[in-house]
Scaffold this active site. Structure first.
Site, short mmCIF file in Angstrom:
data_model
loop_
_atom_site.label_atom_id
_atom_site.label_comp_id
_atom_site.label_asym_id
_atom_site.label_seq_id
_atom_site.Cartn_x
_atom_site.Cartn_y
_atom_site.Cartn_z
N HIS A 149 0.82 -1.22 0.00
CA HIS A 149 0.00 0.00 0.00
C HIS A 149 0.85 1.26 0.00
O HIS A 149 1.88 1.34 0.66
CB HIS A 149 -1.00 0.00 1.16
CG HIS A 149 -0.40 0.08 2.53
ND1 HIS A 149 -0.18 1.27 3.18
CD2 HIS A 149 -0.01 -0.88 3.39
CE1 HIS A 149 0.31 1.05 4.38
NE2 HIS A 149 0.44 -0.26 4.54
N ASP A 179 6.39 2.10 6.28
CA ASP A 179 5.14 1.34 6.21
C ASP A 179 4.19 2.14 5.32
O ASP A 179 3.63 3.13 5.79
CB ASP A 179 4.58 1.15 7.62
CG ASP A 179 3.19 0.55 7.64
OD1 ASP A 179 2.80 -0.08 6.64
OD2 ASP A 179 2.49 0.73 8.65
N GLU A 208 -5.30 1.24 2.68
CA GLU A 208 -4.99 0.22 3.68
C GLU A 208 -5.00 0.77 5.10
O GLU A 208 -5.46 0.10 6.03
CB GLU A 208 -3.64 -0.42 3.36
CG GLU A 208 -3.36 -1.71 4.11
CD GLU A 208 -2.73 -1.51 5.48
OE1 GLU A 208 -2.64 -2.50 6.24
OE2 GLU A 208 -2.32 -0.37 5.80
N GLU A 209 -4.47 1.96 5.29
CA GLU A 209 -4.34 2.50 6.65
C GLU A 209 -5.68 2.77 7.32
O GLU A 209 -5.73 2.93 8.54
CB GLU A 209 -3.50 3.78 6.65
CG GLU A 209 -2.02 3.57 6.31
CD GLU A 209 -1.24 2.83 7.38
OE1 GLU A 209 -1.85 2.44 8.40
OE2 GLU A 209 -0.03 2.61 7.20
N ASP A 240 4.25 -6.28 3.38
CA ASP A 240 4.02 -5.19 4.33
C ASP A 240 5.07 -5.29 5.43
O ASP A 240 5.68 -6.34 5.64
CB ASP A 240 2.61 -5.28 4.93
CG ASP A 240 2.05 -3.93 5.34
OD1 ASP A 240 2.86 -3.02 5.62
OD2 ASP A 240 0.82 -3.80 5.40
N HIS A 275 4.70 3.03 12.77
CA HIS A 275 3.74 4.11 13.00
C HIS A 275 4.29 5.19 13.92
O HIS A 275 3.54 5.90 14.59
CB HIS A 275 2.40 3.56 13.54
CG HIS A 275 1.54 3.00 12.47
ND1 HIS A 275 0.18 2.82 12.62
CD2 HIS A 275 1.82 2.58 11.22
CE1 HIS A 275 -0.34 2.31 11.52
NE2 HIS A 275 0.65 2.15 10.65
#
Length: 341
Positions: free
Chosen positions: A82, A200, A234-235, A255, A335
């Site tokens: 993503h 990410d 995706e997030e 991922d 994150h």
């Protein structure tokens, strides 16, 4: 653990690590919080088109590329990564000319305090700012800073513009609902580390670009119809819920692997994730990935994640009848202030 299986030994293609590193850095520098991903998707599309691969887009804006070759009688294989990232939107414009935010994606508010950002006002050049608390000065607020909660109430954007009130802000073209992207601060180190926000999953998008480059330039013969799927939601939980390539039987999310206490994942290895918050991944496909790594001397880990979901878990929840697997590079401080090797 099973022993070495010669049938699973393959001639590994040469990969252009410099190209993948270059693409990781380039993608991280393109603002693409979920819902504002067109520039990043365009970049990936241009790279794939330059390789001579046909690309198309779903109605949601995801990108699909067909890799050459493959036995059409076999089930299709789709690799997904993503391009959308964490970010924010303007939630409110204060009387004092600051911006309140609403989060895009799941992150702790404390991880963006002090970060530079861009406000993407529609029809205008991005306007820079800094995410600060509403009591940012130690000389003014003193000990009050220690116990101040970091949340949507107390964090705000200070614009790099002469604004004193909400009308001044709106005169710049900024309105509620404008996207806010965070400065990735991409840094590539000589010892092989790269640290940046949004590794990410942009590092994995770069991996897919590297795969495509190897397949095309080395004329690699693929066993089954194979596709790349670059998702863009995706997030927020529905990246690959629609629009997968027709005929997909195996869906493998590429991922990031979460590195930290209580995990086996490592920045120096790849990881096969066999379970996340949505439940177990397909047993046979996971075992195949593990056996392929073992039999080809690829340094790997097997891990599970409690607070994690992927394009595969989103596709399965949406009802896609696919086998799902997950593999990816170890990323520290996911994150947050991310790093990988």
């Amino acid at each position: 653990m099973s022993g070495t299986d010669s049938s699973l030994r393959v001639d590994l293609p040469r990969v252009d690590g410099d190209y993948m590193l270059e693409q990781t850095a380039a993608l991280c520098r393109i603002p693409s919080p979920t819902g504002f991903t067109r520039a990043a998707v365009d970049h990936v599309a241009n790279e794939l088109t330059a390789l001579g691969l046909p690309v198309r887009r779903t109605r949601k804006g995801a990108l699909i590329a067909d890799l050459p070759g493959g036995d059409a009688t076999r089930g299709g294989r789709t690799l997904s990564a993503h391009v959308d990232t964490l970010g924010a939107m303007v939630r409110d414009i204060t009387d004092g000319g600051r911006l309140k935010l609403t989060r895009i994606g799941g992150y702790d508010w404390s991880t963006i305090e002090g970060e530079y950002c861009l406000v993407h006002a529609h029809g205008h050049e991005p306007i820079s700012g800094t995410v600060l608390t509403n009591k940012a000065s130690g000389h003014v607020h003193g000990p009050d800073l220690v116990d101040l909660k970091r949340d949507e109430t107390n964090l705000e954007v200070r614009l790099d513009a002469a604004v004193k009130n909400a009308d001044d802000v709106r005169a710049l073209g900024i309105e509620v609902g404008d996207f806010v992207s965070l400065d990735p601060r991409v840094t590539v180190l000589e010892n092989g580390y790269i640290k940046s926000r949004h590794l990410d999953d942009k590092a994995c998008v770069a991996i897919l670009l590297g795969i495509a480059k190897s397949v095309v330039e080395q004329k690699i013969s693929l066993a089954a119809p194979s596709y790349l799927y670059i998702s863009n939601f995706e997030e927020v939980g529905h990246g690959s819920s629609a629009g997968l390539p027709e005929g997909t039987a195996d869906l493998i999310a590429v991922d990031m692997a979460a590195v930290g206490e209580g995990q086996t994942s490592d920045e120096m290895a790849t990881t096969v994730c066999v379970k996340d918050a949505s439940g177990p991944y397909d047993y046979d496909l996971s075992r195949l990935l593990i056996d392929l790594a073992r039999n080809n001397d690829i340094d790997y880990r097997v891990d599970t994640y409690r607070y994690y979901a992927s394009d595969v878990s989103q596709a399965l929840r949406a009802g896609w009848d696919v086998r799902g697997g997950l593999v990816g590079p170890g990323v520290d401080a996911s994150h947050s202030f991310e790093r990988l090797h």
